[in-house]
Design an enzyme around this catalytic site. Structure first.
Site, PDB file in Angstrom:
ATOM      1  CD1 TRP A 276      -2.989   1.332   0.920  1.00 11.98           C
ATOM      2  CD2 TRP A 276      -1.335   2.256   2.057  1.00 11.98           C
ATOM      3  NE1 TRP A 276      -3.508   2.677   1.356  1.00 11.98           N
ATOM      4  CE2 TRP A 276      -2.542   3.377   1.988  1.00 11.98           C
ATOM      5  CE3 TRP A 276      -0.378   2.912   2.846  1.00 11.98           C
ATOM      6  CZ2 TRP A 276      -2.249   4.703   2.396  1.00 11.98           C
ATOM      7  CZ3 TRP A 276      -0.461   4.057   3.375  1.00 11.98           C
ATOM      8  CH2 TRP A 276      -1.289   5.042   3.148  1.00 11.98           C
ATOM      9  CG  HIS A 277       3.486   2.224   3.251  1.00 15.66           C
ATOM     10  ND1 HIS A 277       2.900   1.373   4.014  1.00 15.66           N
ATOM     11  CD2 HIS A 277       3.232   3.563   4.062  1.00 15.66           C
ATOM     12  CE1 HIS A 277       2.500   1.688   5.019  1.00 15.66           C
ATOM     13  NE2 HIS A 277       2.792   3.116   5.452  1.00 15.66           N
ATOM     14  N   GLY A 278       3.780   1.809  -1.384  1.00 19.08           N
ATOM     15  CA  GLY A 278       4.205   1.921  -2.526  1.00 19.08           C
ATOM     16  C   GLY A 278       4.772   0.899  -3.520  1.00 19.08           C
ATOM     17  CG  PHE A 437       3.289   6.669   0.804  1.00 27.12           C
ATOM     18  CD1 PHE A 437       4.102   6.143   0.003  1.00 27.12           C
ATOM     19  CD2 PHE A 437       3.621   7.026   1.897  1.00 27.12           C
ATOM     20  CE1 PHE A 437       5.377   5.911   0.379  1.00 27.12           C
ATOM     21  CE2 PHE A 437       4.714   6.682   2.382  1.00 27.12           C
ATOM     22  CZ  PHE A 437       5.641   6.127   1.417  1.00 27.12           C
TER      23      PHE A 437
END
Length: 437
Positions: A276-278, A437
């Site tokens: 989810w962060h990247g 993000f």
């Protein structure tokens, strides 16, 4: 803006269709339409290049050279946050936990309420929508409390995070030329940079919302005072952790199926959290590392041992508590190296250079005097956080403990530190980390 408006209209419309559907198949159709389209947008804009490049690299290992198809587009602002707002709303409607919102303006405010739009916290319709719908009146004391939290958030961001960023960037951007002690300090600086940056934004968001009579979900609860990794994740980015727990971990079976299911589900939520962060293997590795760190407490079912804040009602922790905090903090620093590194190779080289003989040599930053000042600021900052650790934010009860003259002197020092830090930054703006993000 188009994506935000389209996502808002899609979820508003599909939620109403689910509520008025005459059979389960119809409800499923509208539910999956919303899920697939929302995740599709997120996948295309955030992850398409990652999967395309990873596929090309895999093929090259097998002997086929492929030029990956890449999308050259800026990541839409806040897409991860408002997508998760919409997903939680649609899932809650489908599970019949709440009723679909008929007022489009109220629903649109829930999705795009400006303090939290670009970096959270990730809100739930069950918490925020009722506050939007009810009449709100200006309350002086509530507004003052909001301003106080904004002030503390600005201090975290401008004085702590932005100053730490200078030397964290020096260490990580030039790691091949740095000795072990410099790299170790650089990792510590990044650890406080990301905390001051992200929790500072959350404080500003919560304080701003309180000016409008709205209470947002708490996003941080002094995570660096945690005694184990499980406690850390109950205190760090709380809105995201609880989102994955409620909408991924429990639907997968939670902890009901024995150790194998607990282990499997723990790895899934942490790897998804990293993703989810990247779109980078560093984030996935960071998530997997945290899953490994938390695994012993999950298997032994000790992950709920530390619910209350450490040393509650006491001035100082016990030796055991201090040891637990230092160990947890060390593991956290180790994981943050992967989060900050450009790639896996960079992270591994960074770590190997730390654990070399040069670890015990003198650090070599460009301005060691400023390094010393920042270290002193970090110590003072953590002392203030420690004294206020039982409150919503560190200086929440400050107004109740001291007379007006002392409070004003303290506020003057905080505001002066913020302005001095801005003036000394010489135009080097430090973006909020979680804006990406």
């Amino acid at each position: 803006m188009f994506l935000l408006m389209f996502s808002t209209l899609l979820d508003y419309f599909t939620a109403l269709q689910m509520q008025y559907a005459t059979n389960q198949n119809e409800r499923k159709f509208w539910f999956w339409l919303s899920i697939v389209v929302n995740l599709g947008f997120l996948g295309i804009f955030k992850y398409f290049n990652f999967f395309s490049e990873s596929f090309a690299n895999t093929m090259s290992y097998l002997g086929w050279q492929i030029n990956p198809l890449m999308i050259k587009v800026v990541l839409p602002v806040g897409i991860s946050f408002y997508t998760f707002h919409g997903l939680s709303y649609v899932i809650d409607i489908y599970k019949q936990r709440i009723q679909a919102e008929k007022n489009f303006v109220d629903y649109a405010v829930f999705v795009s309420f400006f303090p939290l739009l670009v970096a959270g916290p990730i809100e739930r319709a069950t918490h925020l929508l009722p506050q939007i719908k009810k009449e709100r009146k200006f309350e002086y004391l509530r507004a003052v409390d909001g301003l106080r939290q904004i002030l503390w958030g600005l201090f975290k961001k401008v004085v702590i995070a932005d100053k730490c960023a200078i030397f964290a960037n020096q260490a990580f951007n030039n790691s091949g030329d740095m000795n072990g002690s410099t790299l170790f300090l650089g990792a510590i600086f990044f650890t406080f940079q990301i905390y001051g940056d992200f929790s500072g934004y959350s404080d500003i968001a919560l304080g701003t919302a309180r000016l409008f009579g709205i209470d947002l979900l708490r996003n941080f609860a002094y995570p660096y005072f945690s005694r184990d990794i499980a406690e850390f994740w109950r205190r760090w980015h709380i809105s995201l952790s609880s989102w994955f727990k409620d909408y991924l971990y429990f639907p997968l079976g939670g902890s009901k199926g024995g150790n194998w299911m607990r282990i499997r589900n723990t790895f899934i939520i942490f790897i998804v959290s990293g993703f989810w962060h990247g779109a980078n293997w560093t984030f996935i590795t960071w998530g997997a590392l945290n899953a490994l760190f938390i695994l012993p407490s999950v298997v032994l079912q000790t992950n709920r041992n530390n619910i209350d804040i450490v040393a509650k009602g006491r001035s100082l922790p016990t030796i055991t508590e201090l040891t637990q905090m230092l160990l947890t903090f060390t593991l956290t620093i180790f994981a943050w190296i992967f989060f900050r590194a450009e790639n896996i190779s960079h992270a591994l080289n960074y770590i190997s250079d730390i654990f070399s003989s040069s670890l015990f040599s003198t650090p070599k930053f460009d301005d060691m005097r400023q390094v010393l000042v920042i270290l002193i600021l970090i110590v003072l900052f953590m002392l203030i956080e420690w004294t206020g650790r039982e409150d919503l934010y560190a200086i929440e009860k400050f107004a109740l403990k001291y007379k007006r003259s002392i409070r004003y002197i303290f506020y003057y020092i905080i505001i002066s530190a913020i302005f001095i830090s801005i003036l000394l930054s010489t135009g080097k703006e430090q973006q909020f980390i979680y804006f990406q993000f």
